[in-house]
Design a protein around this motif. Structure first.
Motif, PDB file in Angstrom:
ATOM      1  N   THR A  39     -22.718   2.385  21.830  1.00  0.00           N
ATOM      2  CA  THR A  39     -22.849   0.939  22.045  1.00  0.00           C
ATOM      3  C   THR A  39     -22.507   0.557  23.485  1.00  0.00           C
ATOM      4  OG1 THR A  39     -20.585   0.553  21.268  1.00  0.00           O
ATOM      5  CG2 THR A  39     -22.376   0.346  19.641  1.00  0.00           C
ATOM      6  N   ALA A  40     -22.278   1.532  24.329  1.00  0.00           N
ATOM      7  CA  ALA A  40     -21.940   1.270  25.732  1.00  0.00           C
ATOM      8  C   ALA A  40     -23.096   0.570  26.442  1.00  0.00           C
ATOM      9  CB  ALA A  40     -21.604   2.575  26.442  1.00  0.00           C
ATOM     10  N   PRO A  41     -22.791  -0.314  27.381  1.00  0.00           N
ATOM     11  CA  PRO A  41     -23.860  -1.040  28.076  1.00  0.00           C
ATOM     12  C   PRO A  41     -24.631  -0.195  29.099  1.00  0.00           C
ATOM     13  CG  PRO A  41     -21.718  -1.706  28.919  1.00  0.00           C
ATOM     14  CD  PRO A  41     -21.466  -0.788  27.755  1.00  0.00           C
ATOM     15  N   THR A  42     -24.008   0.870  29.608  1.00  0.00           N
ATOM     16  CA  THR A  42     -24.656   1.706  30.621  1.00  0.00           C
ATOM     17  C   THR A  42     -24.351   3.168  30.353  1.00  0.00           C
ATOM     18  OG1 THR A  42     -22.751   1.702  32.104  1.00  0.00           O
ATOM     19  CG2 THR A  42     -24.366  -0.097  32.382  1.00  0.00           C
ATOM     20  N   GLU A  43     -25.089   4.028  31.045  1.00  0.00           N
ATOM     21  CA  GLU A  43     -24.833   5.465  30.914  1.00  0.00           C
ATOM     22  C   GLU A  43     -23.444   5.824  31.438  1.00  0.00           C
ATOM     23  OE1 GLU A  43     -26.541   9.847  32.252  1.00  0.00           O
ATOM     24  OE2 GLU A  43     -27.616   8.052  32.886  1.00  0.00           O
ATOM     25  N   ALA A  44     -23.043   5.222  32.547  1.00  0.00           N
ATOM     26  CA  ALA A  44     -21.722   5.504  33.120  1.00  0.00           C
ATOM     27  C   ALA A  44     -20.612   5.127  32.145  1.00  0.00           C
ATOM     28  CB  ALA A  44     -21.542   4.766  34.440  1.00  0.00           C
ATOM     29  N   ALA A  45     -20.755   3.982  31.501  1.00  0.00           N
ATOM     30  CA  ALA A  45     -19.754   3.554  30.516  1.00  0.00           C
ATOM     31  C   ALA A  45     -19.749   4.499  29.315  1.00  0.00           C
ATOM     32  CB  ALA A  45     -20.032   2.122  30.072  1.00  0.00           C
ATOM     33  N   ALA A  46     -20.925   4.921  28.874  1.00  0.00           N
ATOM     34  CA  ALA A  46     -21.007   5.856  27.751  1.00  0.00           C
ATOM     35  C   ALA A  46     -20.368   7.188  28.107  1.00  0.00           C
ATOM     36  CB  ALA A  46     -22.467   6.058  27.351  1.00  0.00           C
ATOM     37  N   LEU A  47     -20.555   7.638  29.340  1.00  0.00           N
ATOM     38  CA  LEU A  47     -19.947   8.887  29.794  1.00  0.00           C
ATOM     39  C   LEU A  47     -18.421   8.776  29.811  1.00  0.00           C
ATOM     40  CD1 LEU A  47     -21.199  11.551  30.535  1.00  0.00           C
ATOM     41  CD2 LEU A  47     -21.292  10.825  32.896  1.00  0.00           C
ATOM     42  N   ASP A  48     -17.918   7.626  30.215  1.00  0.00           N
ATOM     43  CA  ASP A  48     -16.468   7.386  30.164  1.00  0.00           C
ATOM     44  C   ASP A  48     -15.959   7.409  28.734  1.00  0.00           C
ATOM     45  OD1 ASP A  48     -16.416   7.149  32.910  1.00  0.00           O
ATOM     46  OD2 ASP A  48     -16.416   4.934  32.883  1.00  0.00           O
ATOM     47  N   ARG A  49     -16.704   6.792  27.826  1.00  0.00           N
ATOM     48  CA  ARG A  49     -16.291   6.785  26.413  1.00  0.00           C
ATOM     49  C   ARG A  49     -16.353   8.201  25.817  1.00  0.00           C
ATOM     50  NH1 ARG A  49     -16.139   2.410  28.504  1.00  0.00           N
ATOM     51  NH2 ARG A  49     -14.291   3.467  29.236  1.00  0.00           N
ATOM     52  N   LEU A  50     -17.338   8.999  26.250  1.00  0.00           N
ATOM     53  CA  LEU A  50     -17.419  10.388  25.781  1.00  0.00           C
ATOM     54  C   LEU A  50     -16.214  11.184  26.281  1.00  0.00           C
ATOM     55  CD1 LEU A  50     -18.949  12.627  24.288  1.00  0.00           C
ATOM     56  CD2 LEU A  50     -20.213  13.052  26.403  1.00  0.00           C
TER      57      LEU A  50
END
Length: 130
Positions: A39-50
């Motif tokens: 549900t992250a708004p961007t790839e960078a945010a999703a990578l941080d959540r991963l």
């Protein structure tokens, strides 16, 4: 055959595959920790959540982290869509299971974004997908 096609992985299948590597008692916590990734708004945010997910779960379930890392290239295109569109395309279940065909019907004259919100899923009994 379709050189400009965007290929993305089915988020539901990615989640189901993640649960295969975990104990059933950990499923709710894993699901809660995976949700911020998809549900992250961007790839960078999703990578941080991963990375946050990996910090918590990699020692216990390294295969889940590896699964998401391996599927990352096919997962990222999903993040390029608006949240309204994501709710429609996050799963391929109806494509994968042709015994339950689904026809998408959009109502009204409006922008694509509005149409996606208004999409109704209509099951047609007795119809078999070709």
């Amino acid at each position: 055959m379709w050189p400009q096609a965007i290929v993305q992985t089915c988020i539901v299948h990615l989640l189901r595959n993640s649960f295969r590597y975990a104990s059933r008692r950990d499923w709710p916590a894993i699901a809660k920790d995976l949700k911020p990734i998809y549900t992250a708004p961007t790839e960078a945010a999703a990578l941080d959540r991963l990375a946050e997910f990996a910090e918590r779960w990699e020692d216990r379930y390294p295969a889940i982290v590896k699964l998401w890392e391996s599927a990352w290239a096919e997962f990222v295109p999903f993040l390029n869509f608006d949240p309204e569109v994501r709710t429609v395309i996050y799963t391929t279940d109806d494509i994968v299971n042709p015994s339950r065909p689904v026809f998408v019907v959009a109502s009204g004259r409006s922008s694509l974004r509005r149409r996606v919100r208004r999409v109704r899923r209509v099951r047609v009994p007795g119809r078999v997908a070709a």
